[in-house]
Design a protein around this motif. Structure first.
Motif, short mmCIF file in Angstrom:
data_model
loop_
_atom_site.label_atom_id
_atom_site.label_comp_id
_atom_site.label_asym_id
_atom_site.label_seq_id
_atom_site.Cartn_x
_atom_site.Cartn_y
_atom_site.Cartn_z
N ALA A 1 0.84 -1.19 0.00
CA ALA A 1 0.00 0.00 0.00
C ALA A 1 0.88 1.25 0.00
N VAL A 2 0.48 2.26 -0.75
CA VAL A 2 1.26 3.49 -0.81
C VAL A 2 0.50 4.70 -0.24
N TRP A 3 -0.74 4.52 0.10
CA TRP A 3 -1.47 5.49 0.92
C TRP A 3 -2.59 4.77 1.63
N GLY A 4 -3.27 5.48 2.51
CA GLY A 4 -4.34 4.87 3.28
C GLY A 4 -3.84 4.23 4.57
N PRO A 5 -4.72 3.58 5.32
CA PRO A 5 -4.40 3.08 6.66
C PRO A 5 -3.34 1.98 6.69
N ASN A 6 -3.10 1.30 5.59
CA ASN A 6 -2.14 0.20 5.58
C ASN A 6 -0.78 0.61 5.02
N SER A 7 -0.58 1.91 4.85
CA SER A 7 0.69 2.40 4.33
C SER A 7 1.51 3.06 5.45
N PHE A 8 2.68 3.58 5.11
CA PHE A 8 3.53 4.28 6.06
C PHE A 8 2.87 5.57 6.52
N ASN A 9 3.22 6.02 7.72
CA ASN A 9 2.61 7.26 8.22
C ASN A 9 3.39 8.49 7.77
N ASP A 10 2.89 9.66 8.13
CA ASP A 10 3.49 10.90 7.61
C ASP A 10 4.80 11.27 8.29
N GLY A 11 5.25 10.44 9.24
CA GLY A 11 6.56 10.67 9.85
C GLY A 11 7.66 9.84 9.21
N ALA A 12 7.31 8.98 8.27
CA ALA A 12 8.30 8.12 7.61
C ALA A 12 9.14 8.92 6.63
N GLY A 13 10.35 8.45 6.40
CA GLY A 13 11.21 9.11 5.43
C GLY A 13 10.57 9.15 4.05
#
Length: 282
Positions: free
Chosen positions: A208-220
């Motif tokens: 997943a590249v967005w949505g609840p199953n992706s990385f959060n906004d603090g990830a690199g």
């Protein structure tokens, strides 16, 4: 704090042992000052997981390898999405151009601007769990943490301490100003959706590249410059929608990355504390 220092010593000793060095180590792992890229001749040649010793060290290394590939399955209470370490660090960090972890054990401990503090290898593991996997840290003295450390030390075998391998990081600078989201959407549907899902939800072929199953906004990867560099070098993985691997232009990498990052994703609570001394000027 005492258990963390002890663990750092274990990790440092493992790196020394696996690098065939004979100098004894005492006390906490010293801060390493990486040499400039290319200043030390090193080759990308990580040892095979099939060559690990058949002993307790080997068991820990193999567990570390399994944790890289099946992070969610093995750490269900610490991973908050459907990603694994290998989602970004391909083949358990052993692919040269896909955020390789080969040599990382030779670089840490290291000062990081995002935290404005010295980070150890164990710190970085937990930062990835909390950010890229939108989850929770694991104890520094846990079996799993030791396994991560042993595995990364193993694949860093032969890389001298303090060496900054030339393959570390993307080594690509892209002007990400003024992205065209319309063009990014078009390219995503044409060349990315088959693996990552029409709505960014992921498929068996891609995370997943967005949505609840992706990385959060603090990830690199939530940083446009970093994602664009990653996409430019690594995507698509196979010919897709008329685009070949490694053939995207800077503008295409910028636009499709901006489109991906324009969507909602989980929020990292500590994001407001990042870069307390300001972002470094490139």
């Amino acid at each position: 704090m005492g258990s963390r220092i002890a663990l750092f010593s274990v990790a440092a000793a493992a790196a020394v042992l696996l690098s065939a060095c004979t100098a004894p180590t005492t006390g906490p792992a010293p801060l390493k000052s990486p040499s400039p890229e290319g200043s030390t001749a090193v080759t990308f040649n990580p040892p095979s997981i099939d060559s690990v010793p058949n002993d307790e060290n080997g068991k820990a290394i193999k567990l570390g390898y399994d944790l890289m590939n099946d992070t969610k399955k093995l750490l269900p209470n610490n991973v908050g999405n459907q990603l694994s370490c290998s989602s970004c660090h391909a083949q358990a960090g052993t692919v040269e151009k896909e955020l390789s972890l080969v040599g990382v054990a030779s670089v840490y401990p290291q000062y990081r601007d995002r935290e404005a503090a010295i980070s150890t290898l164990e710190d970085r593991v937990n930062q990835c769990l909390q950010r890229s996997m939108n989850g929770k840290p694991i104890p520094y003295d846990s079996t799993e943490m030791r396994a991560f450390s042993m595995y990364m030390s193993y694949i860093s075998k032969g890389i001298p301490e303090g060496t900054n391998p030339p393959w570390r990081g993307q080594n690509v600078k892209i002007d990400v100003s003024n992205p065209n989201l319309q063009e990014g959407q078009k390219l995503y549907q044409q060349s990315c959706a088959a693996c990552h899902g029409a709505n960014g939800e992921g498929t068996p072929a891609g995370p997943a590249v967005w949505g609840p199953n992706s990385f959060n906004d603090g990830a690199g990867m939530a940083n446009l410059s970093k994602m664009a560099a990653f996409v430019k070098v690594n995507m698509p993985k196979a010919p897709m929608g008329g685009e070949n691997p490694g053939a995207l232009t800077d503008a295409q990498a910028r636009d499709v990355s901006a489109w991906i990052l324009s969507h909602d994703r989980p929020h990292f609570p500590g994001k407001s504390k990042d870069f307390p001394k300001g972002r470094p000027q490139n």
